[in-house]
Design a protein around this motif. Structure first.
Motif, mmCIF file in Angstrom:
data_model
loop_
_atom_site.group_PDB
_atom_site.id
_atom_site.type_symbol
_atom_site.label_atom_id
_atom_site.label_comp_id
_atom_site.label_asym_id
_atom_site.label_seq_id
_atom_site.Cartn_x
_atom_site.Cartn_y
_atom_site.Cartn_z
ATOM 1 N N ARG A 1 -55.980 47.158 42.675
ATOM 2 C CA ARG A 1 -56.220 47.206 41.873
ATOM 3 C C ARG A 1 -57.101 48.933 41.916
ATOM 4 O O ARG A 1 -57.038 48.820 42.474
ATOM 5 N N GLN B 1 -57.905 49.364 35.642
ATOM 6 C CA GLN B 1 -58.970 48.940 34.085
ATOM 7 C C GLN B 1 -59.167 49.593 33.493
ATOM 8 O O GLN B 1 -60.172 49.164 32.743
ATOM 9 N N TYR C 1 -56.207 37.750 35.940
ATOM 10 C CA TYR C 1 -55.913 38.307 37.434
ATOM 11 C C TYR C 1 -54.580 37.023 37.583
ATOM 12 O O TYR C 1 -53.742 37.042 38.364
#
Length: 691
Positions: free
Chosen positions: A457, A490, A678
């Motif tokens: 991430r 993100q 996710y």
């Protein structure tokens, strides 16, 4: 370079089998390719040397064995970054030899990310979507649907309801903006009538009834999903365009939309958000970027009628550039140099699937078939999936990354995922690591014993939002290259900016952040009165000046505090005279403070995906935000951007004046939905084994 024997056998596919946009793209592409018999021969998948898909989803769910040794071409049928939200895109970089961009923006974005792309736009069949009909035909058509005489007829043919829950709006289509516009037009006593067609109109039909807005639906209303029932033929849709005074498109994102082509071909007045190929075709006056400017443009149309010059310009653009005939030369150029598209070689790809699937070779990929393929693709594991989360956790209040990782842990556990924190275990199926905040040395040691599957991430680039940190960016992407099986950016902003700086992530996808819905919600918020002072609020954990401190100081000195109250919660270097400063709060206390305010102001610079902004939106606050970083991605229609001190106060006045309309357009995904993304990505990655 291998020679090509012409005509090259091509397998063309990717439609849904419903007669909607993707099927239209297959058909118009087929028309263009059939005009090139010396270059292209359409054939079955087994015989093909080139696989040409108008949609990435079915293509990226095919067995790599079936693609081996073939050249792979795929259209970008949606906004590129929204396409990258699908977990199947982890295989895109190593599978697709060439992207076909249907808009100039998409072409630029694909090349910006370092991939091959040709520009071949959507085309429309102008033998069906005709230029004009008689006044008598228009009058007869309006009478057949009982359209009141003199009513301004606003049409829309998009699917506005969520396929998984028909009582929710479909986020992509921005139907909340459509509703806010027509509600305001009714409030201003304009004689409007709404014309809807197509399937999945459940949400908007219900809302129009609730607001007593006159409307006509061309279809059969039903509670269940009508996706295959209320599809109209192109000929029927063509007739509906001709009786419309305005076709209104309010999408948050699109690859097309095809309605821009159809409205332009039929010389129907159209207003559209600046998505997809709309800026390539429509004149600037026909693009709408926010609520109140849309109202102003529609009122001008109601008063002054059709702008024939605009309609002629749109029509000419379509006829010259957006027909199957116009695309023949583009496809000819592509297939004349098809040898430049690299062969897909299964043996050289990073990913190998443990279970193989195939697709039908002579029929459209129907939704039922896609669901079957997706289910067949997934390897059923015994017991519950185990995920390892890696982050340096801190007790709140702390920064946004910490808040998100805490929320993600809880949401994954609610989905039945067993979560371990900062720990290796033979039971772990896949690790999710946050940026550089994990023990790289332990990962290095562990990787000597067995392959590690890791989702990395990433936000940033750190260099931009901190003003320094190039060494940290280099370290993050070195870790990515060494350990990542897939990468989560993100925001699209982070993805593009990282690529601009030369960083290429492993198998990238885009998943935005979210917040704990049981804490940050609008359930018991203070009602906006309008006659009282407008309550403004900003929040920040970090006191880095790029979080907006100097700008908040400017507001402290220049805002009209007879009209506004202002609260700042968190850390900041500046001292305020008029703004009330509250020290950092835990999540529950902060959420309650947010709900007691009206408008959130974010002055952060280069913010990739602000958790603080998401917390405010979730608590029901429309936002005034610096037009920078990923802010626009998060806010969408639920606020207004500003550039600097010169336009900030004016934008704040606009936001306050139409407060309830902007507030009604807040749309963020819950943490459970984000955890689902996710989880789906984790399942897909864990279904692969590394060579």
């Amino acid at each position: 370079m291998m020679k090509i024997q012409y005509p090259v056998p091509v397998y063309l596919f990717g439609g849904e089998g419903t007669g909607w946009a993707l099927d239209a793209d297959v058909e118009t592409t087929r028309q263009s390719l059939l005009a090139l018999p010396d270059l292209v021969r359409l054939t079955s998948l087994a015989e093909a040397e080139v696989i040409h898909s108008v949609w990435e989803y079915p293509l990226l769910h095919m067995d790599p064995v079936m693609l081996d040794g073939k050249r792979i071409i795929c259209h970008v049928c949606n906004d590129l970054m929204r396409t990258y939200e699908d977990p199947c895109m982890v295989a895109a970089g190593e599978t697709l030899g060439l992207w076909i961009a249907i808009s100039r923006t998409a072409e630029e974005e694909i090349k910006r990310l370092g991939f091959r792309a040709d520009y071949i736009p959507y085309s429309v069949d102008t033998a069906i979507f005709t230029e004009s009909v008689s006044t008598e035909t228009i009058a007869s058509g309006r009478n057949s649907f009982s359209i009141p005489e003199g009513a301004f007829l606003i049409s829309n043919f998009m699917r506005d309801s969520n396929g998984g829950d028909l009582q929710r709006p479909k986020e992509q289509k921005g139907v909340e903006l459509f509703l806010a516009i027509v509600v305001e037009l009714k409030r201003r006593n304009h004689s409007i009538h709404i014309l809807l067609a197509g399937p999945r109109r459940h949400w908007l039909l219900k809302q129009l009834r609730n607001h007593n807005i006159r409307h006509t639906y061309v279809g059969k209303e039903m509670e269940e999903d009508d996706n295959k029932i209320n599809i109209l033929t192109p000929v029927q849709i063509n007739a509906l365009y001709h009786i419309s005074d305005l076709h209104l498109v309010t999408s948050r994102w699109e690859g097309g939309p095809r309605s821009v082509l159809e409205a332009s071909a039929t010389k129907t007045p159209i207003l559209c958000t600046p998505v997809g190929m709309a800026p390539d075709i429509l004149q600037e006056q026909c693009l709408i970027v926010d609520f109140d400017s849309a109202i102003e443009k529609i009122e001008t149309m109601i008063v002054h009628g059709r702008n024939e010059k605009q309609l002629a310009a749109h029509h000419e653009c379509v006829m010259q550039r957006h027909t199957p005939v116009a695309n023949i030369a583009r496809f000819q150029e592509l297939y004349e140099r098809i040898v430049e598209v690299p062969l897909f070689e299964k043996g050289k790809i990073h990913w190998q699937r443990e279970r193989k699937t195939c697709v039908p070779t002579n029929a459209p990929i129907t939704r039922k078939a896609m669901n079957f393929l997706s289910a067949a693709f997934k390897k059923k594991k015994k017991g519950t999936m185990t995920v390892g989360l890696w982050h340096e956790y801190h007790k709140p209040p702390y920064g946004g990354g910490n808040q998100f990782m805490l929320a993600l842990k809880g949401a994954l556990e609610r989905r039945g995922v067993y979560v371990v924190v900062n720990k290796f275990s033979p039971a772990v199926d896949i690790h999710i690591c946050n940026s550089a905040w994990f023990d790289a040395n332990r990962f290095q040691e562990q990787s000597k014993n067995q392959p590690i599957k890791m989702i990395h991430r990433i936000d940033g680039p750190v260099t931009l939002y901190r003003g320094e940190g190039s060494d940290e960016d280099k370290r993050i992407f070195e870790l990515n290259k060494r350990f990542a099986s897939a990468t989560v950016f993100q925001s699209a902003y982070s993805f593009f900016k990282s690529s601009d700086l030369g960083y290429q992530a492993v198998s990238p996808t885009v998943i935005h952040n979210s917040v704990e819905s049981n804490i940050f919600h609008a359930g018991d918020r203070r009602c906006f009165q309008g006659k009282d002072k407008v309550r403004l609020i900003s929040t920040a954990w970090s006191d880095n000046p790029r979080k907006g401190g100097p700008f908040y100081k400017w507001l402290d000195e220049n805002l009209d505090f007879m009209r506004f109250d202002y609260t700042f919660v968190g850390r900041v270097q500046q001292q305020f005279q008029n703004i009330k400063h509250i020290e950092p709060q835990d999540s529950k206390a902060l959420a309650q403070i947010l709900r007691n305010h009206d408008i959130y102001i974010s002055a952060s610079q280069h913010e990739p995906c602000s958790n603080a902004l998401l917390e405010a939106l979730a608590c029901g606050l429309p936002a005034l935000y610096r037009n920078d970083g990923g802010n626009r991605e998060l806010v969408g229609f639920a606020g207004l951007p500003f550039t600097d001190e010169e336009d900030c106060l004016g934008q704040l006045d606009r936001l306050a004046a139409s407060y309830h309309s902007f507030q009604s357009m807040i749309y963020i995904k819950s943490i459970d939905e984000i955890a689902g993304k996710y989880h789906d990505l984790a399942k897909r990655v864990s279904e692969y084994c590394l060579d």
